[in-house]
Each structure stands twice: as C-alpha cells, then as structure tokens.
Design a protein around this motif. Structure first.
Motif, PDB file in Angstrom:
ATOM      1  N   GLU A 193       2.705  -4.383  12.316  1.00  0.00           N
ATOM      2  CA  GLU A 193       3.665  -3.285  12.403  1.00  0.00           C
ATOM      3  C   GLU A 193       3.577  -2.513  13.717  1.00  0.00           C
ATOM      4  O   GLU A 193       4.411  -1.649  13.990  1.00  0.00           O
ATOM      5  CB  GLU A 193       3.471  -2.320  11.231  1.00  0.00           C
ATOM      6  CG  GLU A 193       3.756  -2.949   9.882  1.00  0.00           C
ATOM      7  CD  GLU A 193       3.819  -1.916   8.764  1.00  0.00           C
ATOM      8  OE1 GLU A 193       3.987  -0.709   9.078  1.00  0.00           O
ATOM      9  OE2 GLU A 193       3.697  -2.299   7.593  1.00  0.00           O
TER      10      GLU A 193
ATOM     11  N   ARG B  82      -2.449  -5.844   9.154  1.00  0.00           N
ATOM     12  CA  ARG B  82      -1.171  -5.201   8.809  1.00  0.00           C
ATOM     13  C   ARG B  82      -0.741  -4.228   9.908  1.00  0.00           C
ATOM     14  O   ARG B  82       0.435  -4.154  10.283  1.00  0.00           O
ATOM     15  CB  ARG B  82      -1.309  -4.474   7.477  1.00  0.00           C
ATOM     16  CG  ARG B  82      -0.024  -3.838   6.940  1.00  0.00           C
ATOM     17  CD  ARG B  82       0.933  -4.897   6.437  1.00  0.00           C
ATOM     18  NE  ARG B  82       2.139  -4.334   5.871  1.00  0.00           N
ATOM     19  CZ  ARG B  82       2.370  -4.194   4.554  1.00  0.00           C
ATOM     20  NH1 ARG B  82       1.462  -4.595   3.672  1.00  0.00           N
ATOM     21  NH2 ARG B  82       3.509  -3.709   4.121  1.00  0.00           N
ATOM     22  N   ALA B  83      -1.710  -3.481  10.437  1.00  0.00           N
ATOM     23  CA  ALA B  83      -1.407  -2.540  11.525  1.00  0.00           C
ATOM     24  C   ALA B  83      -0.900  -3.279  12.753  1.00  0.00           C
ATOM     25  O   ALA B  83       0.042  -2.835  13.419  1.00  0.00           O
ATOM     26  CB  ALA B  83      -2.653  -1.732  11.861  1.00  0.00           C
TER      27      ALA B  83
ATOM     28  N   THR C 114      -6.324  -4.555   6.655  1.00  0.00           N
ATOM     29  CA  THR C 114      -5.713  -3.324   7.162  1.00  0.00           C
ATOM     30  C   THR C 114      -5.410  -3.461   8.643  1.00  0.00           C
ATOM     31  O   THR C 114      -4.328  -3.079   9.112  1.00  0.00           O
ATOM     32  CB  THR C 114      -6.657  -2.123   6.934  1.00  0.00           C
ATOM     33  OG1 THR C 114      -7.129  -2.142   5.593  1.00  0.00           O
ATOM     34  CG2 THR C 114      -5.946  -0.813   7.214  1.00  0.00           C
TER      35      THR C 114
ATOM     36  N   TYR D 116      -4.097  -1.652   2.259  1.00  0.00           N
ATOM     37  CA  TYR D 116      -3.249  -2.356   3.215  1.00  0.00           C
ATOM     38  C   TYR D 116      -1.907  -2.732   2.592  1.00  0.00           C
ATOM     39  O   TYR D 116      -1.017  -3.255   3.261  1.00  0.00           O
ATOM     40  CB  TYR D 116      -3.949  -3.616   3.732  1.00  0.00           C
ATOM     41  CG  TYR D 116      -4.019  -4.732   2.723  1.00  0.00           C
ATOM     42  CD1 TYR D 116      -3.105  -5.782   2.760  1.00  0.00           C
ATOM     43  CD2 TYR D 116      -4.984  -4.742   1.726  1.00  0.00           C
ATOM     44  CE1 TYR D 116      -3.154  -6.805   1.819  1.00  0.00           C
ATOM     45  CE2 TYR D 116      -5.044  -5.755   0.793  1.00  0.00           C
ATOM     46  CZ  TYR D 116      -4.122  -6.781   0.847  1.00  0.00           C
ATOM     47  OH  TYR D 116      -4.170  -7.780  -0.098  1.00  0.00           O
ATOM     48  N   ASP D 117      -1.758  -2.473   1.274  1.00  0.00           N
ATOM     49  CA  ASP D 117      -0.524  -2.797   0.577  1.00  0.00           C
ATOM     50  C   ASP D 117      -0.430  -1.924  -0.675  1.00  0.00           C
ATOM     51  O   ASP D 117      -1.372  -1.205  -1.011  1.00  0.00           O
ATOM     52  CB  ASP D 117      -0.488  -4.283   0.194  1.00  0.00           C
ATOM     53  CG  ASP D 117       0.932  -4.833   0.132  1.00  0.00           C
ATOM     54  OD1 ASP D 117       1.880  -4.016   0.036  1.00  0.00           O
ATOM     55  OD2 ASP D 117       1.107  -6.072   0.176  1.00  0.00           O
TER      56      ASP D 117
ATOM     57  N   ARG E 177      -1.018   5.488   4.416  1.00  0.00           N
ATOM     58  CA  ARG E 177       0.218   5.221   3.678  1.00  0.00           C
ATOM     59  C   ARG E 177      -0.086   4.662   2.288  1.00  0.00           C
ATOM     60  O   ARG E 177       0.450   5.130   1.285  1.00  0.00           O
ATOM     61  CB  ARG E 177       1.086   4.224   4.456  1.00  0.00           C
ATOM     62  CG  ARG E 177       2.399   3.878   3.745  1.00  0.00           C
ATOM     63  CD  ARG E 177       3.010   2.607   4.332  1.00  0.00           C
ATOM     64  NE  ARG E 177       3.172   2.705   5.776  1.00  0.00           N
ATOM     65  CZ  ARG E 177       3.449   1.664   6.566  1.00  0.00           C
ATOM     66  NH1 ARG E 177       3.555   0.445   6.028  1.00  0.00           N
ATOM     67  NH2 ARG E 177       3.582   1.807   7.870  1.00  0.00           N
ATOM     68  N   TYR E 178      -0.969   3.663   2.257  1.00  0.00           N
ATOM     69  CA  TYR E 178      -1.239   3.008   0.980  1.00  0.00           C
ATOM     70  C   TYR E 178      -2.304   3.738   0.149  1.00  0.00           C
ATOM     71  O   TYR E 178      -2.385   3.527  -1.057  1.00  0.00           O
ATOM     72  CB  TYR E 178      -1.589   1.539   1.210  1.00  0.00           C
ATOM     73  CG  TYR E 178      -0.386   0.797   1.762  1.00  0.00           C
ATOM     74  CD1 TYR E 178       0.765   0.650   0.986  1.00  0.00           C
ATOM     75  CD2 TYR E 178      -0.371   0.295   3.064  1.00  0.00           C
ATOM     76  CE1 TYR E 178       1.887   0.012   1.485  1.00  0.00           C
ATOM     77  CE2 TYR E 178       0.747  -0.346   3.569  1.00  0.00           C
ATOM     78  CZ  TYR E 178       1.872  -0.482   2.783  1.00  0.00           C
ATOM     79  OH  TYR E 178       2.988  -1.104   3.273  1.00  0.00           O
TER      80      TYR E 178
ATOM     81  N   ILE F  99      -1.592   2.827   8.409  1.00  0.00           N
ATOM     82  CA  ILE F  99      -1.472   1.889   7.285  1.00  0.00           C
ATOM     83  C   ILE F  99      -2.366   2.347   6.132  1.00  0.00           C
ATOM     84  O   ILE F  99      -1.938   2.413   4.979  1.00  0.00           O
ATOM     85  CB  ILE F  99      -1.867   0.469   7.719  1.00  0.00           C
ATOM     86  CG1 ILE F  99      -0.916  -0.056   8.799  1.00  0.00           C
ATOM     87  CG2 ILE F  99      -1.915  -0.478   6.519  1.00  0.00           C
ATOM     88  CD1 ILE F  99       0.510  -0.237   8.344  1.00  0.00           C
TER      89      ILE F  99
END
Length: 461
Positions: free
Chosen positions: A82, A78-79, A75, A34-35, A92-93, A89
């Motif tokens: 955004e 965060r999604a 996760t 998630y980051d 990406r990470y 997400i």
C-alpha cells in the motif's frame, strides 16, 4: 464443585489452582494486525471472554492481557503493497479488532499492549538469555538455542530429534540447530528497525509475547490461551524463552487452546476465498446469535460454520430473550400466581457444566431447560420465584456473553403508538397495512405477539 480445566501441557483435566489466591493472571495471544478480524478470531476471544466472566462469577479477580502483534512480516508486506508506514496498517486493523470485540459483546481486556511498546523490555530479556547461554548472536540475528533447553517439546508432545530438524521454522545457514528460532532479526533494506545492543533490526514473533507476559503479569501466570494452531511453534517457544529467562516453572499453569473453525466443512483460508469477516458475519445474524452458536460447540473441538447452524442459534437465542422479557413484564404487570418455582437447580446444573472444563454446550442446555419451563409455568409463579428466576436467567446470559438489550423511552413510546395503530387497522379490517407495520417492526428487532390480553411486543437481538 471444584473447577477443573483441561491443560494442553499435561493432556488432562486438572483442578484449577492459581499462583496467587483469589487472583487470575490470564494472557491470550492477540491478532497480527495486517488484515480484518474474522469469525475464527471471534470464536477464540468469545470463549476466553466466557472464561473470564465465569471466573469473576466465582469470585476471582481477573487480570486479562490480549496483545497486539503490530510488527510482523505480514504487516510489513501489507504496508509495502500500500506504500504506507507499517504503523498505519497495524493501527487500522487494531481498531478493526477492537470494533469487533465491542460488536460481539466481548469485554476489552485490562491491558492490550502493542508489541512495539515493549521493545526496551525485549532488549533486557534477550540479553539475559545470551548471558545465561540460552541464546547466541549470529550474522543475521539473535537465536534461541533449543538444544540448551532440556524441556523443549513438552507442550507439543513432539520428539526432540524431530523438533531439531526445524519443522515450520525459518531456515538460516547461521543457526547452530535447524530448529533454533529468532529472538532478534537483523535489519533488511526497506524494513522498519530499532537500534539494539547486537545489531539494528526488529524482534522475532515469539519473544514479543514472552516479554509482554513478563512486563504486565510477572514471571508466572495462571492461564495462557489462544488457538490450537499456536501450540507449536509459538507457545512451545514461549515456554522455552520464559522459563530459561526467569528460572521458574511452569511459565503458565494452564495452557488452554481453542479448536480451529471450518466453513461448510472446509478450512477457512484466503486461497479458498471463504473467510468471513466479523462484520460480514453480522449481516447473517446478530452478535447474540453468534455468541450462542460459539457456546453450543465444545471449545477444544473444531467448529463447522453453516448457514443452518447459525440460523438455529438465532432462533434459540430469541427464546432466551423472550423468556427474559416475559418474566420482566409479568413482574411489572403483576400477572403472576401463587406457586413456587426454584431456579436454583438449573443454576446448579449450569455451574457444574461450567466447572467441568468450561462445558458451554452443557451450560446452554441447562439454561434452555429453564427457559422452556419458564414459558409453561410463568403465570403460576409467585413474585418471589419470578424475581429469583429472572435474576438467575440474567446471570446465565451474562456469563455466556449474551448482550443486554435496551430501549429508551422515546423508542418505547414510538413502538406503543405503532402497536396501537396496527390494532386500530386490524379492527377496520385493513390487514395488509397492519401486516406491513408488523414486518417493519420485525426488521427493527421488535416482535409482536397477539394474545387474549392484547398485543405484547418483545425486543429481539
């Protein structure tokens, strides 16, 4: 020497014996994507990379799994922030994590599964736990009943009564015991979900790892690793689920945990604003310096990251690369003597330290002792000794994860031309311009040494 490994489960160093002779099945809990990955993650995975390399050096065939937790509250959150799908997400990470592993010369595992790829296996796992009486269906999900598992708490060494109070466990009025943990969570509005025999929803965190171990490595494994923050509840819960499911003990023969990382004496956290991502760390020092820095700290102990510490590691690792290239050049240019030099004693000390619970600080000390002696005795060595010493040093560097530095013919030609130009400028007393060439080469990772036999250049990390 016998390899001995500290087992969190027993609290002692134990002789290393595998489930299958000559084979090692190793599972390391991967990131929740998630980051971005940070220097704390890199410490953990760099250590298990060294474990894998040493086991292979000893002749074991290692199968390593690092999972990706791609479905989790963080996760999903965060999604939502955004306004994208959770998989965007997670991917990406996940790729950021893979880039970090490659950058730090951490070999990719044989298998790197996403949790969402094992959903069907989780159905089988959870249903079996229900049928065996270890799990129950509640209004808001499916829970593991920790009162049914007699050994619950054996990894974290916490009293059963204390664990039953539900410390660090999600609260729910539908649980039989406060400490029961979710295997499956009922669908919530706006969250991703899957159809399941019990209800629409998504898996709990702990069941993901147990299922992926079972799917990819089988009922029992040799090494289960991660940061020591995972001992409870995550790894405690994995033991309960897996041993209840398979009926086999131990689920993992050796539980290996890496100490937490601090930044200038403080815990690394978002609230303190002191998280250093893997790429930010590489702006301070190259991957080889970080690998050596991690290796000079005992893996089970907390590690304190300081600018002074990484600076010292960088200067130390330069000595290693200089020694490797000095040996290579001396052999290629036939600048050797006729004296014997045995690297076997250094390798013996290196191996003894590695066999003693992966004592990488001791192994680094053995390597550096050889590096110091190389510089003093290099040109007196005979060719056989020089070649054996070079091979030994490269083995040590490989085990510790120090990357091999390579230059192509075009780069070598360019450097040679610049060195020749610099020497010509020095002859004409144009020292300022000559010094500028030296500094520019240093920025490119090329270090110049002026000696009686001319200028020699080294590739540094």
């Amino acid at each position: 020497m016998v390899l001995r490994l500290y087992n969190t489960l027993s609290g002692e160093k134990e002789e290393f014996r595998t489930v299958e002779k000559g084979k090692v099945k190793m599972y390391v809990c991967g990131p929740t994507t998630y980051d971005r990955a940070h220097v704390g993650h890199m410490r953990t995975f760099a250590f298990f990379d060294v474990v894998r390399r040493w086991l292979e050096h000893r002749g074991y065939r290692v199968t390593m799994v690092i999972n990706i937790t791609d479905i989790d509250d963080k996760t999903i959150r965060r999604a939502g922030e955004e306004g994208v799908h959770f998989a965007e997400i997670a991917d990406r990470y996940m790729f950021d994590f893979i880039d970090a592993l490659k950058a730090y010369n951490i070999r990719l595992p044989e298998i790197m599964p996403k949790a969402t790829s094992a959903i069907a296996d989780m159905y089988v796992f959870i249903q079996a736990l229900i049928e065996k009486g270890y799990a129950y269906v509640a209004e808001d999900g499916v829970y593991f009943d920790i009162s049914r598992f007699e050994d619950y708490g054996k990894l974290s060494k916490q009293k059963r009564e204390y664990l039953l109070t539900g410390v660090r466990i999600e609260p729910s009025p539908h649980k039989k015991n406060a400490g029961d943990f979710a295997l499956w969570k009922r669908r919530k509005e706006g969250e991703p979900y899957w159809e399941a025999p019990w209800m629409e929803g998504r898996p709990g965190w702990h069941i993901e790892c147990s299922t992926m171990v079972w799917r990819y490595l089988g009922d029992q494994i040799d090494i289960h690793g991660g940061g020591n923050d995972l001992i409870f509840p995550h790894h405690e819960n994995e033991i309960a689920q897996s041993e209840a499911f398979t009926g086999k003990k131990p689920f993992a023969r050796y539980w290996v945990h890496v100490g937490m990382l601090k930044i200038k004496g403080e815990k690394m956290s978002k609230s303190l604003g002191n998280i250093i991502t893997w790429s930010e760390a590489l702006e301070k020092a190259p991957p080889a310096a970080w690998r050596l820095y991690y290796a000079t700290n005992a893996y089970r102990q907390p590690m304190n990251i300081t600018e002074e510490g990484i600076g010292q590691a960088y200067e130390t690792v330069k000595k290693v690369y200089r020694a490797e290239q000095l040996l290579r050049h001396a052999i290629e240019d036939n600048e050797l003597g006729d004296e014997g030099f045995s690297p076997a004693e250094y390798m013996k000390r290196f191996g003894e330290r590695m066999d003693d619970d992966f004592d990488t600080p001791g192994a680094v000390a053995a390597m550096m002792a050889m590096v110091r002696d190389i510089s003093g005795k290099l040109h007196r060595m005979d060719e056989k000794s020089a070649r054996e010493t070079l091979e030994t040093l490269r083995k040590m560097m490989y085990v510790l994860g120090l990357p091999e530095l390579r230059t192509d013919r075009r780069t070598e030609t360019l450097v040679e031309e610049l060195v020749e130009l610099r020497n010509h400028l020095r002859e004409r007393r144009e020292y300022e311009t000559a010094d500028r060439i030296r500094k520019e080469l240093e920025r490119a990772g090329i270090e110049l040494h002026d000696g009686k036999k001319g200028t020699r250049w080294f590739v540094l990390p």
